[in-house]
Enzyme design. Structure first.
Site, PDB file in Angstrom:
ATOM      1  CG  HIS A 122      -0.379   0.217   2.526  1.00 46.64           C
ATOM      2  ND1 HIS A 122      -0.209  -0.794   3.438  1.00 46.64           N
ATOM      3  CD2 HIS A 122       0.090   1.332   3.134  1.00 46.64           C
ATOM      4  CE1 HIS A 122       0.331  -0.313   4.545  1.00 46.64           C
ATOM      5  NE2 HIS A 122       0.523   0.984   4.394  1.00 46.64           N
ATOM      6  CG  ASP A 151      -0.282  -4.127   2.639  1.00 44.73           C
ATOM      7  OD1 ASP A 151       0.194  -3.487   1.685  1.00 44.73           O
ATOM      8  OD2 ASP A 151      -0.666  -3.579   3.692  1.00 44.73           O
ATOM      9  N   GLY A 225       3.258   6.890   7.821  1.00 48.67           N
ATOM     10  CA  GLY A 225       4.611   7.017   7.291  1.00 48.67           C
ATOM     11  C   GLY A 225       5.534   5.915   7.761  1.00 48.67           C
ATOM     12  CB  SER A 227       3.088   1.838   6.054  1.00 47.19           C
ATOM     13  OG  SER A 227       1.899   1.566   6.728  1.00 47.19           O
TER      14      SER A 227
END
Length: 530
Positions: A122, A151, A225, A227
């Site tokens: 993502h 993901d 941020g 991630s």
């Protein structure tokens, strides 16, 4: 006579009693007798006075050693952590509707010295351009290989001799162990946070349309941020990929989630080897056995079948609800994630033996696997016991993918329709001056709630946009927060009105605006021609 007044004799008597009591207490202290015993109360704990002393040299040395350990750990991990910035140009929908340019920012870590970087899908999925910024400041364009449903993504850059991080064994984690996260929360690169492993095996986690079957929960601070950045153990090994937070506000509430490193390693190895992920489907909804269920069934592990539709491959083969799967092909199954991962081993269309335990007896079925299908809304509810999912958020940072951030009523608490902020309109055509074409207001509590704008945000919020206006042409939408205009900081609606007042026809001004919502934050900086 005033009953509250006292004679000198009564005052002296009271003082005398007070001194006597004080003397008794002092005698007790000096003789080593506790106060409670001096008054004959043997039910209270003894009190022994002690002198407060400065910490010993040994204690100070231990604290300094611990402090040095933390800094050394951060120094070891940091060089292999990268900042990732993604962007897409202006697009149009199939109906011809203009869409603004989009940008995102997240984190990642270097897996191999030849430029393979691990991050969340993502963070980079669906963007036209991906830029990787190393800790030393070098910037590289990145080529993305995606595992959308997991993901997880790989970003390859043209570089060599890079610092790397190694995977740790997430199966050996225990709640209470220390953890460290490094990433770019709110675009603050190389931010380090420390915490603990709070829990393991968090399943039933549905976030933005993707199902996460096995997550590490941590109280290590994770924000938008973070991630794609690493969650590390005290040995500097990656034990998880920071992915999501549970937060009503969108900021860290001390409940973060990371994809376990063993799961990440499995997906990443296949992406490097084949360039894609091919997943089969067996037609089961599995769950982990609780400790009580294991004891009740005399089992050490396995995947409990919550549902096996008769129309699915497993159901047609004879597998039933409440069976426990212990083997698929040559793969032993100790948990529900083992069952899911086995679908990466055997190709769609292949037939595999599936061993289950039913009422204490072992049974084997031959199942023909199908191609993987997206999890349906009905499956989501079944996996969550028929209950709604909690509000999880993707802490991606400043951006979202064009095919990713959508509203899911079962996942998000959509802000209620509050009163719009009182607006102040920028100069219009009636005064002969160029205009931006927006109505804006100050960031009131109602505006923040309506548009999911965090308390830390500053600027002027857009209430409406005139069709065909300058603002419409550059993609500004209601709910956007304008933060700067022509290099001038905007803190209120009046600031924007004042800034626009000096603009002339033909002028070009750079406008910075941010769009919040659903746990994401999209930053746009556009040139507006008046």
């Amino acid at each position: 006579m005033n009953r509250h007044s006292k004679s000198p004799k009564s005052v002296y008597a009271t003082l005398g009693v007070g001194f006597a009591l004080g003397a008794i207490c002092m005698v007790g202290l000096n003789s080593g007798i506790s106060i409670s015993k001096a008054f004959g109360d043997t039910h209270l704990p003894s009190f022994q006075p002690r002198t407060i002393s400065a910490p010993s040299r040994e204690s100070v040395a231990e604290v300094k050693n611990l402090d040095n350990f933390y800094t050394n750990l951060a120094g070891f991990v940091g060089p292999a952590v990268v900042d990732i910035q993604s962007s897409s140009g202006r697009q149009q929908t199939v109906d011809g509707e203009r869409m603004p340019a989009m940008g995102g920012e997240g984190s990642g870590f270097i897996l191999r010295p030849d430029g393979y970087i691990v991050t969340n899908d993502h963070v980079v999925g669906g963007f036209d351009n991906v830029k990787v910024i190393l800790k030393d400041g070098r910037e590289f364009p990145g080529k993305v290989t995606r595992a959308h449903d997991s993901d997880i993504a790989l970003v390859k850059i043209d570089a060599k001799d890079l610092p790397t991080l190694a995977f740790g064994d997430s199966d050996k984690l225990k709640p209470g162990q220390m953890a460290m996260a490094i990433g770019s929360p709110f675009a603050f690169q190389q931010s380090v946070t420390f915490g603990h492993i709070s829990a393991l095996g968090r399943d039933r986690t549905m976030i933005e349309g993707r199902y996460y079957p096995d997550m590490i929960q941590t109280d290590t601070a994770i924000n938008m941020g973070n991630s794609g950045g690493p969650l590390c153990n005290i040995d500097g090994q990656v034990i998880g990929l920071n992915t999501a937070i549970y937060s009503p506000s969108g900021a860290s509430a001390g409940i973060g989630f990371a994809i376990p490193s063993n799961q990440v390693r499995l997906i990443v190895d296949k992406l490097i080897e084949t360039g894609k992920i091919v997943r089969s489907q067996i037609g089961l909804i599995p769950a982990n056995l609780s400790d009580y269920q294991k004891q009740q069934r005399h089992l050490n592990g396995g995947a409990l079948i919550q549902d096996a539709p008769e129309s699915g491959p497993a159901g047609m083969a004879g597998i039933m609800k409440d069976d426990v799967v212990v083997r698929i092909g040559h793969t032993p199954i100790n948990s529900q994630i083992d069952l899911r991962n086995s679908m990466l081993v055997y190709a769609p269309g292949s037939s595999v033996e599936v061993e289950v335990i039913r009422n204490g007896a072992h049974k084997t079925f031959n199942v023909k696997l199908q191609a993987h299908k997206e999890v349906t809304e009905e499956d989501q509810q079944k996996m969550n016991g028929g209950q709604q999912f909690r509000q999880y958020r993707i802490p991606q940072g400043q951006g979202d993918g064009p095919d990713f951030f959508k509203d899911f009523p079962d996942l998000q608490q959509i802000p209620g329709l509050g009163n719009r902020p009182r607006t102040r309109t920028a100069p219009s055509d009636s005064d002969g001056k160029p205009h931006l074409g927006v109505s804006v207001g100050n960031l009131t509590d109602d505006a923040r709630q309506e548009f999911s704008i965090p308390a830390s945000a500053k600027g002027a919020v857009v209430a409406s946009v005139n069709p065909g206006s300058v603002a419409d042409n550059i993609g500004i939408q209601p709910g956007d927060v304008i933060q700067s205009f022509g290099g001038k900081q905007i803190l209120s609606a009046q600031d924007l009105t004042d800034a626009i007042a000096g603009v002339k026809h033909g002028d070009v001004r750079k406008i910075r605006f941010i769009r919040y919502g659903n746990g994401s934050m999209v930053t746009n900086e556009m040139d507006a021609t008046f």
